[in-house]
Design an enzyme around this catalytic site. Sequence first.
Site, mmCIF file in Angstrom:
data_model
loop_
_atom_site.group_PDB
_atom_site.id
_atom_site.type_symbol
_atom_site.label_atom_id
_atom_site.label_comp_id
_atom_site.label_asym_id
_atom_site.label_seq_id
_atom_site.Cartn_x
_atom_site.Cartn_y
_atom_site.Cartn_z
ATOM 1 N N HIS A 78 3.326 2.033 -2.495
ATOM 2 C CA HIS A 78 2.776 1.000 -3.583
ATOM 3 C C HIS A 78 3.594 -0.309 -3.101
ATOM 4 C CE1 HIS A 78 0.884 4.143 -5.564
ATOM 5 N NE2 HIS A 78 1.889 4.890 -5.416
ATOM 6 N N ALA A 90 -5.205 2.828 -8.068
ATOM 7 C CA ALA A 90 -5.225 3.223 -9.344
ATOM 8 C C ALA A 90 -5.370 4.743 -9.413
ATOM 9 C CB ALA A 90 -6.543 2.506 -10.168
ATOM 10 N N ARG A 131 6.315 -1.490 -14.345
ATOM 11 C CA ARG A 131 5.109 -1.917 -15.137
ATOM 12 C C ARG A 131 4.478 -0.875 -16.202
ATOM 13 N NH1 ARG A 131 0.663 -3.061 -10.298
ATOM 14 N NH2 ARG A 131 -0.170 -4.052 -12.020
ATOM 15 N N GLU A 149 3.515 8.197 0.387
ATOM 16 C CA GLU A 149 2.654 7.646 -0.390
ATOM 17 C C GLU A 149 3.449 5.959 -0.478
ATOM 18 O OE1 GLU A 149 3.347 9.278 -4.592
ATOM 19 O OE2 GLU A 149 2.576 7.397 -5.347
ATOM 20 N N PRO A 158 -9.014 1.695 -4.133
ATOM 21 C CA PRO A 158 -9.569 0.851 -5.060
ATOM 22 C C PRO A 158 -8.843 -0.491 -4.917
ATOM 23 C CG PRO A 158 -8.984 2.463 -6.361
ATOM 24 C CD PRO A 158 -8.722 3.038 -5.122
ATOM 25 N N ASN A 159 -9.641 -1.587 -4.777
ATOM 26 C CA ASN A 159 -9.467 -3.035 -4.920
ATOM 27 C C ASN A 159 -8.393 -3.489 -3.862
ATOM 28 O OD1 ASN A 159 -10.915 -3.423 -7.501
ATOM 29 N ND2 ASN A 159 -9.487 -1.873 -8.697
ATOM 30 N N TYR A 199 0.654 -8.837 -5.892
ATOM 31 C CA TYR A 199 0.275 -8.014 -4.742
ATOM 32 C C TYR A 199 0.336 -9.031 -3.493
ATOM 33 C CZ TYR A 199 -1.663 -4.433 -7.865
ATOM 34 O OH TYR A 199 -1.416 -3.534 -8.781
ATOM 35 N N ARG A 239 -6.390 -10.934 -4.940
ATOM 36 C CA ARG A 239 -6.058 -10.142 -6.156
ATOM 37 C C ARG A 239 -4.785 -10.280 -6.794
ATOM 38 N NH1 ARG A 239 -5.044 -3.632 -6.222
ATOM 39 N NH2 ARG A 239 -5.121 -3.516 -8.466
ATOM 40 N N ASN A 248 -1.948 4.524 0.191
ATOM 41 C CA ASN A 248 -1.871 3.668 -1.087
ATOM 42 C C ASN A 248 -3.173 4.086 -1.793
ATOM 43 O OD1 ASN A 248 -1.539 2.038 -3.345
ATOM 44 N ND2 ASN A 248 -1.087 0.473 -2.119
#
Length: 138
Positions: free
Chosen positions: A97, A74, A104, A95, A9-10, A22, A17, A71
Site C-alpha cells: 500500500h 479498495a 486513515r 501486499e 482499482p483507481n 498518493y 489521484r 496492491n
Amino acid sequence: MNISIINGPNLNLLGKREPNIYGSVTFDEYLNALKKEFSNIKFDYFQSNIEGEIIDQIQKVGFSSDSILLNAAAYTHTSVAIGDTIKAIDTPVIEIHISNTFSREDFRHKSYITPGAKGLIIGFGIDSYRLGVLSIIK
Ligand code: DQA
C-alpha cells in the site's frame, strides 16, 4: 527473476489521484525507473478496476512468477475472493500500500489480503513497491 506487479482499482490514476495521499508520479514513470534500477529482474505489470480481472491475473501468474507485489487498492478491504485466490496459488504475494492505511479511516484497517500474504509493506509512498522488490531480492 520474475516479479509480477498487480494493481487494483483507481491506481491507473496515480499522478493525478489525490496527490497529497498518493503522490504525483504516474505508475508508468515509476515502473520505468524500477526497471532501470533492477535491470536483472523481469517485471510484468497488470492493472484493473475489475475484481474478476485481478483474480484472473493472479491465477495466471501465480504458478510461474517468482513473486507477486499486489496492491489490491479498495478491494483489499472488501474482497474475500481475492483473499481466497492468493491462498490458492503457489507464488508468494507481498501486499503493498502506498498510504499508511492504519492512519486513515477505520474501514481501511481491515485487509482480506494480509492473512494469505507473505508480508505487508505500507505507508512508504510509491516506494512501497521498491521496498517490496528489495525484500524479494534479500
Ligand atoms: C491503497 C489504500 C486503499 O485503502 C485505497 O483504497 C487505495 C490505495 C494504497 O495504496 O494506499 O486505492 O491501496
